[in-house]
Design a protein around this motif. Structure first.
Motif, short mmCIF file in Angstrom:
data_model
loop_
_atom_site.label_atom_id
_atom_site.label_comp_id
_atom_site.label_asym_id
_atom_site.label_seq_id
_atom_site.Cartn_x
_atom_site.Cartn_y
_atom_site.Cartn_z
N GLN A 81 -42.30 23.58 -1.98
CA GLN A 81 -41.31 23.49 -3.09
C GLN A 81 -42.25 22.54 -4.26
OE1 GLN A 81 -37.46 21.69 -2.71
NE2 GLN A 81 -36.63 23.34 -3.86
N LEU A 125 -41.53 21.17 3.10
CA LEU A 125 -40.38 20.97 3.97
C LEU A 125 -40.63 21.90 5.37
CD1 LEU A 125 -38.63 21.90 0.81
CD2 LEU A 125 -37.70 20.04 2.24
N SER A 150 -38.21 23.62 8.37
CA SER A 150 -36.73 23.91 8.55
C SER A 150 -36.67 24.68 10.14
CB SER A 150 -36.35 24.94 7.61
OG SER A 150 -36.70 26.48 7.66
N PHE A 184 -33.03 22.06 7.08
CA PHE A 184 -34.12 21.55 6.61
C PHE A 184 -34.46 20.21 6.94
CE2 PHE A 184 -36.14 24.88 4.03
CZ PHE A 184 -34.99 25.67 3.93
N GLY A 229 -38.30 16.54 3.91
CA GLY A 229 -39.51 16.97 3.12
C GLY A 229 -40.39 15.87 2.94
N GLN A 280 -28.76 22.62 -3.04
CA GLN A 280 -29.81 21.46 -2.89
C GLN A 280 -29.47 20.58 -4.30
OE1 GLN A 280 -34.17 22.48 -3.82
NE2 GLN A 280 -34.54 20.81 -2.34
N HIS A 325 -32.74 17.80 0.08
CA HIS A 325 -33.25 19.18 0.58
C HIS A 325 -32.07 20.20 0.57
CE1 HIS A 325 -31.63 16.87 4.02
NE2 HIS A 325 -31.38 17.85 4.36
#
Lengths: 113, 110
Positions: free
Chosen positions: A37, A92, A94, A104, A107, B37, B42
């Motif tokens: 991301q 991330l 998950s 998740f 990160g 989010q 997250h």
């Protein structure tokens, strides 16, 4: 719901080096996913990592660049190899339990200089 | 490849106003999931819709899945400042693949 931790939480790396990100789950799960991301952007699936089989990579992602290990049902690693500044992103992991939704990790924020 | 379009990209509302975000796919979905989010956080799973025409509610949030299983919406009634964040849909086309929408960033002015 599963509790997921990731290490490191952030890192600054030099181009050409590699970084391995760890993902630990507090329970056994079959399906684990790795995403990337960019800040302010959506999530892009890198690969699906199921225990006992090779990871399945999405278009645009290859095993040589993003090797993944899944040695057991609670742990996985993603390596970002031969890094360039374009690899700077949040990574991330998950997990999904019983096809009911993904949980998740916090990160890993990677900056490549 | 598969794509899911999400609109709007941004939404600024006054506290107490309603908010809706939409996701559309050109092909039939297996199911669709919604996530929130918060800034710096997250994605957090909100809900999964599986059945054609399904409607689910969580307090002020209402989730709908279209009859053709190609579109979905999330509606928030009477927004609060705690609703601030980016809302993503995640479309599932087959067992192992998720495609996230581009997200709708919601800002709520007190």
């Amino acid at each position: 719901s599963a509790v997921i931790s990731q290490k490191p939480s952030r890192d600054i790396c030099q181009r050409g080096t590699s970084l391995t990100i760890q993902c630990q789950v507090d329970s056994q799960v079959t399906m684990m996913f790795w995403y990337r991301q960019q800040p302010g952007q959506s999530l892009t699936l890198i690969a699906t990592a199921n225990q006992g089989s090779e990871a399945t990579y999405e278009s645009g992602f290859v095993i040589d660049k993003f090797p993944i290990s899944r040695p057991n049902l609670t742990f996985s690693t993603l390596t970002v190899s031969n890094m360039s500044p374009e690899d700077s992103s949040i990574y991330l992991c998950s997990v999904e339990e019983f096809s009911t939704g993904q949980y998740f990790g916090p990160g890993t924020r990677l900056t490549v200089t | 490849g598969q794509q899911v379009m999400q609109i709007p990209q941004y939404q600024h509302v006054q506290e107490g106003e309603d908010f809706t975000t939409y996701c559309n796919s050109s092909t039939t979905l297996s199911n669709i999931q919604w996530y929130k989010q918060r800034p710096g956080g997250h994605p957090v799973f909100l809900i999964q819709l599986v059945k054609s025409g399904e409607v689910k509610k969580q307090k002020r949030l209402t989730f709908q899945f279209g009859e053709a299983k190609k579109n979905s919406s999330l509606h928030i009634t009477a927004t609060q400042t705690t609703d601030v964040g980016t809302y993503f849909c995640a479309a599932r086309y087959n067992f192992n693949k998720f495609y996230f929408g581009s997200g709708t960033k919601l800002n709520v002015k007190p």
